[in-house]
Design an enzyme around this catalytic site. Structure first.
Site, PDB file in Angstrom:
ATOM      1  CG  ASP A 370      -2.106   0.984   1.244  1.00  0.00           C
ATOM      2  OD1 ASP A 370      -2.208   1.643   0.006  1.00  0.00           O
ATOM      3  OD2 ASP A 370      -2.781   1.236   2.187  1.00  0.00           O
ATOM      4  NE  ARG A 374      -3.893   5.617   0.782  1.00  0.00           N
ATOM      5  CZ  ARG A 374      -3.698   5.405  -0.321  1.00  0.00           C
ATOM      6  NH1 ARG A 374      -3.404   6.329  -1.376  1.00  0.00           N
ATOM      7  NH2 ARG A 374      -3.561   4.183  -0.771  1.00  0.00           N
ATOM      8  CG  ASN A 375       0.014   4.152   3.683  1.00  0.00           C
ATOM      9  OD1 ASN A 375      -0.778   4.875   4.777  1.00  0.00           O
ATOM     10  ND2 ASN A 375      -0.582   3.474   2.893  1.00  0.00           N
ATOM     11  CG  ASP A 388       0.005   2.715   7.595  1.00  0.00           C
ATOM     12  OD1 ASP A 388       0.001   2.454   8.707  1.00  0.00           O
ATOM     13  OD2 ASP A 388      -1.151   3.410   7.203  1.00  0.00           O
TER      14      ASP A 388
HETATM   15  P1  ATP Z   1      -4.906   4.347   4.796  1.00  0.00           P
HETATM   16  O1  ATP Z   1      -5.591   3.809   6.055  1.00  0.00           O
HETATM   17  O2  ATP Z   1      -6.000   4.038   3.667  1.00  0.00           O
HETATM   18  O3  ATP Z   1      -3.672   3.737   4.575  1.00  0.00           O
HETATM   19  P2  ATP Z   1      -4.001   6.567   6.093  1.00  0.00           P
HETATM   20  O4  ATP Z   1      -2.518   6.072   5.817  1.00  0.00           O
HETATM   21  O5  ATP Z   1      -4.186   8.019   5.861  1.00  0.00           O
HETATM   22  O6  ATP Z   1      -4.884   5.781   5.027  1.00  0.00           O
HETATM   23  P3  ATP Z   1      -3.630   6.141   8.696  1.00  0.00           P
HETATM   24  O7  ATP Z   1      -2.388   5.285   8.656  1.00  0.00           O
HETATM   25  O8  ATP Z   1      -4.664   5.351   9.640  1.00  0.00           O
HETATM   26  O9  ATP Z   1      -4.424   6.332   7.507  1.00  0.00           O
HETATM   27  O10 ATP Z   1      -3.329   7.418   9.243  1.00  0.00           O
HETATM   28  C1  ATP Z   1      -4.283   8.655   8.969  1.00  0.00           C
HETATM   29  C2  ATP Z   1      -3.442   9.982   9.496  1.00  0.00           C
HETATM   30  O11 ATP Z   1      -2.843  10.136  10.711  1.00  0.00           O
HETATM   31  C3  ATP Z   1      -2.168  10.111   8.435  1.00  0.00           C
HETATM   32  O12 ATP Z   1      -2.734  10.578   7.242  1.00  0.00           O
HETATM   33  C4  ATP Z   1      -1.498  11.095   9.052  1.00  0.00           C
HETATM   34  O13 ATP Z   1      -1.913  12.518   8.781  1.00  0.00           O
HETATM   35  C5  ATP Z   1      -1.691  10.810  10.636  1.00  0.00           C
HETATM   36  N1  ATP Z   1      -0.642   9.767  11.218  1.00  0.00           N
HETATM   37  C6  ATP Z   1      -0.519   8.476  10.907  1.00  0.00           C
HETATM   38  N2  ATP Z   1       0.227   7.843  11.750  1.00  0.00           N
HETATM   39  C7  ATP Z   1       1.260   8.912  12.279  1.00  0.00           C
HETATM   40  C8  ATP Z   1       2.498   9.234  12.965  1.00  0.00           C
HETATM   41  N3  ATP Z   1       2.951   7.973  13.315  1.00  0.00           N
HETATM   42  N4  ATP Z   1       2.923  10.292  13.235  1.00  0.00           N
HETATM   43  C9  ATP Z   1       2.025  11.370  13.011  1.00  0.00           C
HETATM   44  N5  ATP Z   1       0.789  11.484  12.147  1.00  0.00           N
HETATM   45  C10 ATP Z   1       0.340  10.234  11.808  1.00  0.00           C
END
Ligand code: ATP
Length: 519
Positions: A370, A374-375, A388
């Site tokens: 993935d 965004r990841n 992720d």
């Molecule tokens: P998907 O679930 O489809 O992969 P995603 O990667 O945006 O989408 P999440 O991994 O749940 O979903 O993260 C959501 C948001 O939270 C991210 O877009 C980011 O802004 C924030 N985030 C996630 N992990 C961290 C982290 N370790 N430190 C700072 N912000 C984070």
């Protein structure tokens, strides 16, 4: 404060299990006088204790290492410090380096490519004469000195200005360049030199010499290059390396994002250490499957990967604790005013960091599945780390999904054709996704295939359509994207190749010799 030590166990320098269970006061300190052989280390970064077993220290403190047999966390005693001399406790081993070793100096940056060195030198916090020493890419065991200098092409423009005005003007207008010198070794490792007429027993003395005298270099060396990275991430949260932690140790402060798996919070572990906490939606994953996968993910350690610290899986909701990245997801960051004004050099540097992290996953035969902007998470100084990895594999139903049933939640625009149509994921499908990430980066966060639906993308890719080159995208970068988007997976490059392609092959040319006549 500290750990209870059994004198019987001193030889191994390990705490006894009984000691672990008792109150954690150092009833008996390791008698360091009896161990003169123990090496002294210097703190490269400050560390603030997260548990009562840890030892706090400041950058520059000297520490004696009492036990380095416990992996990434060592037992140490403060030797030279503004406070608490003699105190013992556990320290993260990647925060210290052996006193007087190359690694103990801020100017020593290890093996980084020449272009990365140039980018580091061009950082605004550096001035003329800032320098670093890196391991040579072309000759193992040799070193290179990189120095920030005034651009020697531009002086004509300022010919009528005095030297001082010229230097100030040049600096302010960014008319700077970097020069590189090979540091060679005498046979038998008996000395190092840039110009053979002055040989030094070690790098430290070479640096001291050129700090007091340019002696043929483009300019006198001043200070070590400014650090672009904060303290490194520790391996695990503490020396105990508890993987499954009690929910009560976590405090959720504020929601910072949400995705298909659940919400992400900024929070604290043990009331001391800032972390990100991902709270998975109920029923999203089988906790046993998740635990199995998470254990593998935890073993993946690389400066360009988000470090997984711990999990809470005994009851729902499952929590995943990772390092916190202050600037959030890369796609969103690129859309901010700061992201919109990043130079191409900075964007390329971010792409290289992603390739570096992915190259590590590739070397471990680990498929991300993935990869998308965004990841990728952004920290201070635009540091990028891949996040992720592997999570999609443990999503309930992921093993037997049929593309048609699941298209709604599949990241179609990032999927290689064989992954979208036949569920065939591999490092090569990650490479395809990386090509899309390059496009996201160079367009500063634009959604790929603008104006096209997922179905349209699937159809058009099959008949050979590829996103066109954006106007301001360098030709060589677009060619790299096209390589990543080859229909046949085996024709796509490896991440290792991509890393070096992005760094432009990093040829070891363009070196200067110290000018002999300037002595
Ligand atoms: P998907 O679930 O489809 O992969 P995603 O990667 O945006 O989408 P999440 O991994 O749940 O979903 O993260 C959501 C948001 O939270 C991210 O877009 C980011 O802004 C924030 N985030 C996630 N992990 C961290 C982290 N370790 N430190 C700072 N912000 C984070």
């Amino acid at each position: 404060m500290g750990i209870c030590y059994s004198l019987d166990n001193q030889e191994e320098g390990r705490p006894t299990s009984q000691a672990n269970q008792q109150n954690r006061a150092y009833s008996t300190k390791i008698p360091t006088k009896a161990r003169p052989d123990l090496p002294t280390y210097i703190a490269l970064y400050s560390y603030h204790a997260r548990t009562e077993d840890d030892l706090s220290f400041e950058q520059g403190d000297h520490l004696r290492i009492l036990d380095n047999t416990r992996g990434a966390w060592w037992l140490a005693e403060l030797l030279l410090s503004k406070n608490h001399i003699g105190q013992q406790g556990y320290i993260p081993s990647n925060f210290v380096a052996k006193l007087n070793s190359n690694e103990s100096h801020l100017w020593y940056v290890g093996r980084i490519p020449r272009q990365a060195a140039e980018r580091q030198l061009m950082n605004n916090h550096n001035s003329i004469g800032s320098f670093l020493i890196r391991e040579s890419e072309s000759r193992q065991g040799d070193f290179s000195l990189s120095v920030r200098d005034v651009d020697d092409v531009k002086p004509l423009i300022f010919l009528y200005f005095s030297l001082l005005i010229y230097k100030t003007a040049a600096y302010k207008q960014g008319l700077t360049s970097s020069e590189h010198y090979k540091i060679r070794k005498l046979d038998g490792n008996s000395g190092v030199y840039i110009a053979k007429r002055v040989v030094f027993p070690n790098l430290q003395l070479l640096v001291q010499y050129y700090q007091s005298n340019a002696d043929g270099l483009c300019c006198q060396l001043t200070s070590s290059v400014a650090q672009t990275e904060n303290a490194p991430i520790t391996e695990g949260l503490s020396y105990r390396d508890e993987w499954e932690i009690p929910r009560e140790q976590l405090t959720l402060h504020r929601e910072i994002g949400s995705g298909q798996f659940g919400c992400v919070y900024e929070g604290q572990w043990n009331g001391t250490h800032q972390v990100a906490i991902k709270q998975l939606k109920k029923g999203m994953m089988d906790s046993q499957d998740f635990l199995r996968e998470a254990k593998i993910m935890k073993e993946l350690k690389h400066p360009r990967l988000i470090q997984l610290y711990a999990v809470v899986t005994v009851s729902e909701p499952i929590l995943i604790v990772t390092e916190l990245m202050p600037n959030g997801a890369l796609n969103k960051f690129l859309q901010t005013p700061v992201g919109q004004t990043l130079s191409q050099m900075e964007l390329m540097s971010m792409a290289e960091m992603v390739a570096d992290g992915m190259s590590y996953l590739e070397s471990k035969n680990f498929i991300h599945r993935d990869l998308a902007a965004r990841n990728i998470l952004v920290g201070n100084h635009n540091i990028c780390k891949v996040a992720d990895f592997g999570l999609t594999r443990v999503m309930v139903g992921a093993d037997d999904y049929q593309p048609r049933d699941h298209q709604a939640r599949l990241p179609i625009k990032w999927l290689a054709p064989e992954a979208a149509h036949y569920n065939r994921f591999s490092t090569k499908s990650d490479v395809w996704a990386f090509g899309i990430v390059l496009m996201e980066i160079i367009t500063r966060g634009r959604v790929p295939y603008p104006g096209m639906s997922n179905t349209e993308v699937l159809e058009k890719i099959q008949i050979g359509y590829r996103m066109p080159k954006p106007i301001d995208c360098p030709e060589h970068l677009y060619n790299i994207m096209l390589e990543c988007w080859q229909s046949q997976p085996e024709k796509r490059p490896t991440f290792e190749t991509l890393m070096w392609q992005l760094e432009d092959g990093a040829p070891e040319s363009g070196y200067r010799e110290a000018e002999m006549f300037m002595r």
